[in-house]
Design an enzyme around this catalytic site. Structure first.
Site, PDB file in Angstrom:
ATOM      1  N   SER A  55       0.924   3.194  -9.122  1.00 22.20           N
ATOM      2  CA  SER A  55       0.687   4.216 -10.130  1.00 22.20           C
ATOM      3  C   SER A  55      -0.213   5.278  -9.546  1.00 22.20           C
ATOM      4  CB  SER A  55       0.009   3.578 -11.352  1.00 22.20           C
ATOM      5  OG  SER A  55      -0.478   4.566 -12.238  1.00 22.20           O
ATOM      6  N   TYR A  68      -6.585  -0.933 -15.853  1.00 20.01           N
ATOM      7  CA  TYR A  68      -5.253  -0.796 -15.261  1.00 20.01           C
ATOM      8  C   TYR A  68      -5.373  -0.072 -13.919  1.00 20.01           C
ATOM      9  CZ  TYR A  68      -0.552   1.013 -14.457  1.00 20.01           C
ATOM     10  OH  TYR A  68       0.651   1.348 -13.890  1.00 20.01           O
TER      11      TYR A  68
END
Length: 138
Positions: A55, A68
């Site tokens: 990501s 995250y």
């Protein structure tokens, strides 16, 4: 392809340790487990590639996704180390750093998102990273 991932919306100072651990379990330890399990198989077949779905949160802080991002940053570090070790067996290790995309996993994040891709996904919806991040993306 290591594509498993979980994300929860949480701020750095109010993040639940249980949620942080669950994200690390899937996003980081899951990637390690799969790489370790399949590296010998890939080597026995003459080499190949591991593609780790990461990501942009690996290297860009999003306060609403603190844990995250931390789990994906850990996965990014592991990807770089695994790349160095596995290249000797003819195995490439690469990462795809995807930004926010309109998916069920991203529903809880109040950030601008790329519309849901249609298959095949347009090549500009993700950024393939091999080696150190180019300075032009900083």
């Amino acid at each position: 392809m290591n594509n498993a991932g979980v994300a929860n919306s949480n701020l750095p100072l109010s993040a639940s340790l249980d949620i942080a651990r669950s994200e690390l379990e899937v996003n980081y330890f899951g990637l390690i487990s799969m790489t370790q399990a399949f590296a010998p198989v890939v080597a026995a077949h003459g080499g190949g590639a591991f593609v780790n779905m990461l990501s942009v949160a690996s290297w860009a802080a999003y306060p609403v996704a603190a844990t995250y991002g931390a789990s994906k940053a850990a996965a990014w570090s592991y990807t770089n180390a695994a790349r160095q070790q596995l290249k000797t067996q003819g195995t490439e290790v690469v990462a795809v750093h995807v930004g926010p995309v309109d998916t069920d996993m991203q529903a809880g994040f109040d950030v601008p998102k790329t519309p849901r891709p249609t298959w095949p996904a347009a090549p500009w919806t993700c950024w393939r990273q091999v080696g150190p991040r180019p300075s032009s993306t900083r």
